[in-house]
Design a protein around this motif. Structure first.
Motif: not given
Lengths: 317, 259
Positions: A66-77, A43-58
């Motif tokens: 940064y200007t795209s998701f990958v470096p942004y998430a990489a920095g946080l990670l 349930g948690v995974f599906i919630f995050l995947a559906i609600r967050g999907a648009a966040g990958f390419s906002a």
């Protein structure tokens, strides 16, 4: 004993009786309890995947600096992993040492008291740890941070300009280390205490000192347990939000190895907590996507830990 | 190398509980001494007090004297670790170190004593000890395999090899065959016969035939009464013990008319 039970029909009734129904009910309950874990996780995974999907390419403006998701998430990670791994580097030797002291050195009454106090440490809310780190530990550690910078500044970790407030990755790692200490200690204590007497005595009878006995019998036996305790602690450190938010002066996602400056990488959890309250719905979606990244990352870490544990157990069987 | 053991007025306690009372005996060098007696009579406890393994249990202590070759083991200046290096022990259940190979198991004690062991020396010592324990021919091709992969009897001989690798003066055996099948048992008994020429051996056994087969002297332990401490009833040459014991209780126990 009732006379009627001697009749064959009655006996067969008793034999096929209600005990099986109880068995079936219990089987059902146990199965449901086990299955609910899977459902919750999915349930948690599906919630995050559906609600967050648009966040990958906002919109690119949401990923500052940064200007795209990958470096942004990489920095946080990166920030998340850096703080958590540093915390474990500090906490694990302590936890192993404390657990060894409790199981193999301290007299029984003392060990009971200390074990109780350490368990109590786990009951302190993380916001309290955060405030304590911010107001008490941070200022107290400032001289140490300055000293490290002055004398060991040639090591990249300690380079840069020391933060005036002390709210650095260094401080966050120490606060997290204290927070994960109870769980890691508890697991280590459990496995150390379960070392077979037979193996301890094998070492002692060869003329091992107590430390040699620990090296020969206790630590080999407990290796997988230490890994398990470390991973549980790491899981807590990766997800810790409130304490990091309070203690760390974060300037958004970034990759830096400087531990003592005021320009620190944010962690995924603290970044979500900091920015989710805002009005910006699109940013919330991006934050949910980073939540998914954290979820998958902790999942992979645990998975890797299981694999290490199983492999090290199989090696000697 | 082998040494005699003199025990005088030894009382052994677990906390306040007196487990064994007033033991006096002399264990001869280069001989096999067996202890027999019913379960719970303190023979294992007594054996463990001979290399100070008894005090590993919290609260355990002794009163009286154990003297090995003129040196009192319980003198305050004596380090129990040093005692255990000189007096080896083999346990009831085989206990090789589970994470170590056969090779490393044999060397475990040696590595405790001397920090660095040269490869050639180590190889020679492993072969000598495993030959000494009659195990060499069975394991020489798989020395790097875990010791836990061996059969129970082989594991027990590996433990004996590990114990004799440090060249102790005395070898204590606490029911070394009780977890083994008859063939492995016979292999260990043969081994005890061979080891006798180099070591002083003390063995606790529940098997009276075994005591009769392997030992030169036998001690019979018994409880004075239920709830009372155990004590040494009779200590004599094995031949005498099994033919004409001094004590009626010994005769009753040995002939199976116990109780």
């Amino acid at each position: 004993m009732n006379l009627t039970t001697t009749e064959p029909a009655e006996v067969s009734d008793t034999l096929s009786g209600g005990s099986q129904r109880g068995d079936r009910v219990f089987h059902g309950l146990a199965f449901a309890a086990g299955a609910s874990i899977m459902v919750a996780l999915a349930g948690v995974f599906i919630f995050l995947a559906i609600r967050g999907a648009a966040g990958f390419s906002a919109a690119t403006g949401l990923y500052q600096p940064y200007t795209s998701f990958v470096p942004y998430a990489a920095g946080l990670l990166f920030g998340t992993a850096l703080v958590a791994v540093l915390a474990m580097i500090i906490a694990v030797p302590f936890a192993v040492g404390v657990a060894l002291f409790l199981t193999h050195y301290a007299p029984r009454p003392l060990s009971t008291v200390i074990a109780y106090l350490i368990d109590l440490l786990a009951a302190v809310p993380s916001v309290v740890f955060g405030l304590w780190g911010l107001k008490a530990l941070g200022p107290a550690l400032l001289p140490i941070q300055r000293w490290l910078n002055e004398h060991l500044g040639f090591i990249p970790f300690f380079a840069g300009e020391v933060s005036a407030t002390g709210r650095t990755v260094f401080l966050a790692a120490i606060v997290l280390a204290i927070m994960v200490l109870p769980i890691t200690t508890a697991i280590c204590r459990e496995v150390f205490g379960q070392t077979p007497r037979l193996h301890e005595e094998a070492a002692l009878a060869l003329g091992a000192t107590r430390w040699e006995m620990i090296r020969y019998a206790v630590l080999p036996h407990s290796r997988s347990g230490i890994i398990a305790g470390t991973m549980l602690g790491l899981g807590r450190a990766l997800g810790e939000t409130m304490a990091v938010l309070l203690v760390l002066n974060a300037s958004g996602p970034k990759i830096t190895w400087h531990l003592l400056t005021s320009d620190n990488p944010a962690t995924i959890a603290s970044n979500i907590a900091q920015n989710f309250q805002g009005e910006n719905i699109d940013l919330q979606v991006v934050l949910l996507a980073t939540g998914l990244v954290l979820f998958v990352f902790t999942f992979l870490v645990n998975f890797a830990a299981r694999w290490v544990v199983i492999r090290s157990e199989r090696k000697f069987q | 190398m082998a040494k005699s053991i003199d025990v005088s007025d030894l009382n052994i306690y677990y906390g306040d509980f007196l487990a064994v009372e007033g033991v006096n005996m002399t264990v001869k060098a280069r001989s096999v001494t067996a202890f027999i007696g019913p379960s719970g009579c303190g023979k294992s406890t007594f054996l463990r007090s001979l290399n100070r393994m008894h005090e590993v249990i919290p609260g355990a202590r002794v009163e009286g004297k154990v003297v090995v070759d003129g040196q009192s083991l319980y003198d305050p200046s004596v380090d129990p670790v040093a005692v255990r290096r000189q007096i080896g022990m083999v346990f009831q259940r085989p206990n090789p170190f589970p994470t170590m190979s056969i090779y490393d198991n044999v060397l475990a004690g040696k590595r405790l004593n001397a920090k660095k062991v040269k490869k050639s020396e180590a190889d020679a010592l492993v072969e000598k000890s495993l030959r000494g324990a009659n195990l060499w021919s069975e394991v020489k091709d798989r020395l790097d395999k875990p010791g836990m992969g061996l059969s129970g009897g082989q594991q027990q001989r590996l433990c004996i090899a590990r114990a004799i690798a440090v060249e102790p003066e005395v070898l204590l055996m606490d029911e070394p065959c009780s977890a083994l099948d008859p063939i492995s048992t016979s292999a260990i008994e043969d081994l005890i016969h061979e080891l006798k020429s180099d070591y002083t051996i003390v063995i606790v056994t529940h098997n009276m035939q075994q005591a009769a087969r392997v030992s030169d002297d036998t001690g019979f332990f018994n409880l004075k009464a239920t709830g009372e401490p155990g004590h040494l009833v009779e200590f004599n040459p094995t031949k005498k013990m099994f033919t004409a014991p001094d004590n009626d209780a010994t005769e009753a126990y040995i002939s199976g008319r116990f109780g």
